[in-house]
Design a protein around this motif. Sequence first.
Motif, mmCIF file in Angstrom:
data_model
loop_
_atom_site.group_PDB
_atom_site.id
_atom_site.type_symbol
_atom_site.label_atom_id
_atom_site.label_comp_id
_atom_site.label_asym_id
_atom_site.label_seq_id
_atom_site.Cartn_x
_atom_site.Cartn_y
_atom_site.Cartn_z
ATOM 1 N N MET A 1 -11.645 53.647 -79.599
ATOM 2 C CA MET A 1 -11.429 54.874 -80.339
ATOM 3 C C MET A 1 -9.980 55.322 -80.120
ATOM 4 O O MET A 1 -9.536 55.397 -78.984
ATOM 5 N N GLU A 2 -9.289 55.613 -81.185
ATOM 6 C CA GLU A 2 -7.872 55.969 -81.109
ATOM 7 C C GLU A 2 -7.625 57.401 -80.669
ATOM 8 O O GLU A 2 -6.667 57.677 -79.974
ATOM 9 N N ARG A 3 -8.486 58.323 -81.134
ATOM 10 C CA ARG A 3 -8.291 59.723 -80.770
ATOM 11 C C ARG A 3 -9.637 60.386 -80.518
ATOM 12 O O ARG A 3 -10.676 59.892 -80.903
ATOM 13 N N SER A 4 -9.576 61.526 -79.884
ATOM 14 C CA SER A 4 -10.782 62.265 -79.565
ATOM 15 C C SER A 4 -11.388 62.862 -80.829
ATOM 16 O O SER A 4 -10.695 63.082 -81.823
ATOM 17 N N THR A 5 -12.700 63.130 -80.768
ATOM 18 C CA THR A 5 -13.432 63.656 -81.910
ATOM 19 C C THR A 5 -14.233 64.876 -81.494
ATOM 20 O O THR A 5 -14.887 64.870 -80.448
ATOM 21 N N PHE A 6 -14.176 65.911 -82.310
ATOM 22 C CA PHE A 6 -14.949 67.136 -82.121
ATOM 23 C C PHE A 6 -15.924 67.213 -83.291
ATOM 24 O O PHE A 6 -15.515 67.203 -84.446
ATOM 25 N N VAL A 7 -17.214 67.251 -82.994
ATOM 26 C CA VAL A 7 -18.258 67.173 -84.009
ATOM 27 C C VAL A 7 -19.003 68.503 -84.081
ATOM 28 O O VAL A 7 -19.418 69.038 -83.048
ATOM 29 N N TYR A 8 -19.168 69.014 -85.301
ATOM 30 C CA TYR A 8 -19.863 70.295 -85.513
ATOM 31 C C TYR A 8 -20.898 70.130 -86.614
ATOM 32 O O TYR A 8 -20.972 69.090 -87.264
ATOM 33 N N ASP A 9 -21.689 71.166 -86.842
ATOM 34 C CA ASP A 9 -22.740 71.141 -87.860
ATOM 35 C C ASP A 9 -22.167 71.561 -89.210
ATOM 36 O O ASP A 9 -21.923 72.745 -89.447
ATOM 37 N N GLY A 10 -21.978 70.599 -90.082
ATOM 38 C CA GLY A 10 -21.413 70.861 -91.399
ATOM 39 C C GLY A 10 -22.356 71.570 -92.350
ATOM 40 O O GLY A 10 -21.935 72.059 -93.397
ATOM 41 N N ASP A 11 -23.646 71.664 -92.006
ATOM 42 C CA ASP A 11 -24.592 72.410 -92.831
ATOM 43 C C ASP A 11 -24.553 73.900 -92.543
ATOM 44 O O ASP A 11 -25.168 74.686 -93.244
ATOM 45 N N CYS A 12 -23.866 74.273 -91.492
ATOM 46 C CA CYS A 12 -23.798 75.672 -91.085
ATOM 47 C C CYS A 12 -22.479 76.281 -91.562
ATOM 48 O O CYS A 12 -21.397 75.806 -91.205
ATOM 49 N N ALA A 13 -22.573 77.335 -92.365
ATOM 50 C CA ALA A 13 -21.364 77.976 -92.887
ATOM 51 C C ALA A 13 -20.528 78.577 -91.756
ATOM 52 O O ALA A 13 -19.300 78.501 -91.783
ATOM 53 N N PHE A 14 -21.169 79.168 -90.753
ATOM 54 C CA PHE A 14 -20.434 79.747 -89.626
ATOM 55 C C PHE A 14 -19.664 78.652 -88.888
ATOM 56 O O PHE A 14 -18.483 78.804 -88.591
ATOM 57 N N CYS A 15 -20.337 77.531 -88.613
ATOM 58 C CA CYS A 15 -19.691 76.408 -87.918
ATOM 59 C C CYS A 15 -18.537 75.845 -88.744
ATOM 60 O O CYS A 15 -17.473 75.511 -88.208
ATOM 61 N N THR A 16 -18.752 75.744 -90.042
ATOM 62 C CA THR A 16 -17.711 75.229 -90.930
ATOM 63 C C THR A 16 -16.511 76.163 -90.939
ATOM 64 O O THR A 16 -15.361 75.709 -90.907
ATOM 65 N N ARG A 17 -16.760 77.477 -90.956
ATOM 66 C CA ARG A 17 -15.645 78.437 -90.892
ATOM 67 C C ARG A 17 -14.867 78.266 -89.598
ATOM 68 O O ARG A 17 -13.640 78.345 -89.581
ATOM 69 N N CYS A 18 -15.573 78.062 -88.495
ATOM 70 C CA CYS A 18 -14.898 77.842 -87.211
ATOM 71 C C CYS A 18 -14.061 76.571 -87.255
ATOM 72 O O CYS A 18 -12.928 76.550 -86.759
ATOM 73 N N ALA A 19 -14.597 75.508 -87.842
ATOM 74 C CA ALA A 19 -13.849 74.247 -87.972
ATOM 75 C C ALA A 19 -12.620 74.443 -88.855
ATOM 76 O O ALA A 19 -11.547 73.895 -88.563
ATOM 77 N N GLU A 20 -12.748 75.226 -89.917
ATOM 78 C CA GLU A 20 -11.593 75.517 -90.782
ATOM 79 C C GLU A 20 -10.536 76.296 -90.007
ATOM 80 O O GLU A 20 -9.339 76.068 -90.173
#
Length: 139
Positions: free
Chosen positions: A1-20
């Motif tokens: 793996m070249e770089r680290s990965t942070f995985v969140y719940d893409g079905d959750c609007a709150f989680c998606t806003r945090c990722a944005e």
Amino acid sequence: MERSTFVYDGDCAFCTRCAEFIDRRIPTGVHVVPWQFADLDALGLTEAECEEAVQWVGADGSRAAGPDAIAKLLGDSGPLWRVAGVGLRIPPVRAAAWPAYRWVARNRHRLPGGTAACALPQEARERLYGPSGRPAADA
């Protein structure tokens, strides 16, 4: 793996806003991806783990979940954010971060940007928090 990965719940609007927010405001080389579009097998993650908490998979294969994953993400970013990541690792802060994280996870559908789709599946809620809705350790 070249770089680290942070995985969140893409079905959750709150989680998606945090990722944005992470994409816009936190300078990091980490790959931020919803678990629904991630190669979970390659990352060594399961759907159940990803439904329960955000996940960190380091380029070195290290793993973390919940606030520990957030601390890792912040630790791999700009100087000011790195300080916040170190702060999250201080034992009393870390001890308080987990109940706070669980409260957010349990109530994310009620938070700004949240929708009904943000609610954890009933099975995951009961596994994490028991039938009463309180953390299993508190029940």
